[in-house]
Design a protein around this motif. Structure first.
Motif, PDB file in Angstrom:
ATOM      1  N   ASP A  30      37.900  14.216  17.593  1.00 24.30           N
ATOM      2  CA  ASP A  30      37.911  14.928  15.981  1.00 24.30           C
ATOM      3  C   ASP A  30      38.331  15.456  15.671  1.00 24.30           C
ATOM      4  OD1 ASP A  30      35.781  17.000  15.491  1.00 24.30           O
ATOM      5  OD2 ASP A  30      35.866  18.665  16.888  1.00 24.30           O
ATOM      6  N   ARG A  33      39.626  18.865  14.746  1.00 22.61           N
ATOM      7  CA  ARG A  33      40.147  19.726  15.929  1.00 22.61           C
ATOM      8  C   ARG A  33      41.679  20.358  14.789  1.00 22.61           C
ATOM      9  NH1 ARG A  33      40.597  18.209  21.508  1.00 22.61           N
ATOM     10  NH2 ARG A  33      41.762  20.609  21.535  1.00 22.61           N
ATOM     11  N   ARG A  36      45.103  16.993  14.581  1.00 22.96           N
ATOM     12  CA  ARG A  36      44.509  15.635  15.060  1.00 22.96           C
ATOM     13  C   ARG A  36      44.759  14.455  13.832  1.00 22.96           C
ATOM     14  NH1 ARG A  36      42.668  14.526  20.709  1.00 22.96           N
ATOM     15  NH2 ARG A  36      41.496  17.164  21.041  1.00 22.96           N
TER      16      ARG A  36
END
Length: 131
Positions: A30, A33, A36
């Motif tokens: 995702d 988040r 990432r």
């Protein structure tokens, strides 16, 4: 030496593979988040959304079937994908020769991207188009 036509098909398949890998990465991880994916350098410097801001999050939502949420993140990407898919299919099926955009079309595309960057940063549209 590879014939120019075959070279264009190979490039189209390579581009499709890169997009598929990116779609898989955003589907699995995702982008909302922190940590990432890298942050947008334009946004980090200016505080404004660039034309591509929200593309990873939009692609993540599309891989999960959430078209409306993807439009909230980057409507330009969502609107372009069907056209990009048609162009890609024509290239890999050899239905059209790879062409350079005419000068007027390239200018119109550039103006459209700049307008998108300006409009999405206006306070009036911040709740709808902000990433």
């Amino acid at each position: 030496m590879t014939p120019p036509r075959l070279h264009g098909v190979r490039e189209a398949w390579l581009g499709g593979a890169v997009l598929a890998a990116l779609a898989l990465a955003t589907a699995l991880f995702d982008p909302t988040r922190p940590g990432r994916f890298p942050a947008c350098p334009f946004r980090a410097v200016t505080g404004w959304d660039c034309p591509g801001c929200g593309s990873l999050r939009a692609l993540h939502e599309l891989t999960h079937g959430q078209v409306a949420a993807a439009m909230d993140y980057n409507a330009l990407l969502v609107a372009f994908l069907p056209f990009g898919a048609v162009i890609w299919l024509r290239a890999v099926t050899r239905r059209s020769r790879p062409r350079v955009l005419p000068a007027w079309a390239a200018r119109a595309l550039a103006v459209g991207v700049v307008l998108w960057a300006v409009i999405r940063n206006l306070p009036l549209f911040g709740g709808v188009l902000a990433s």
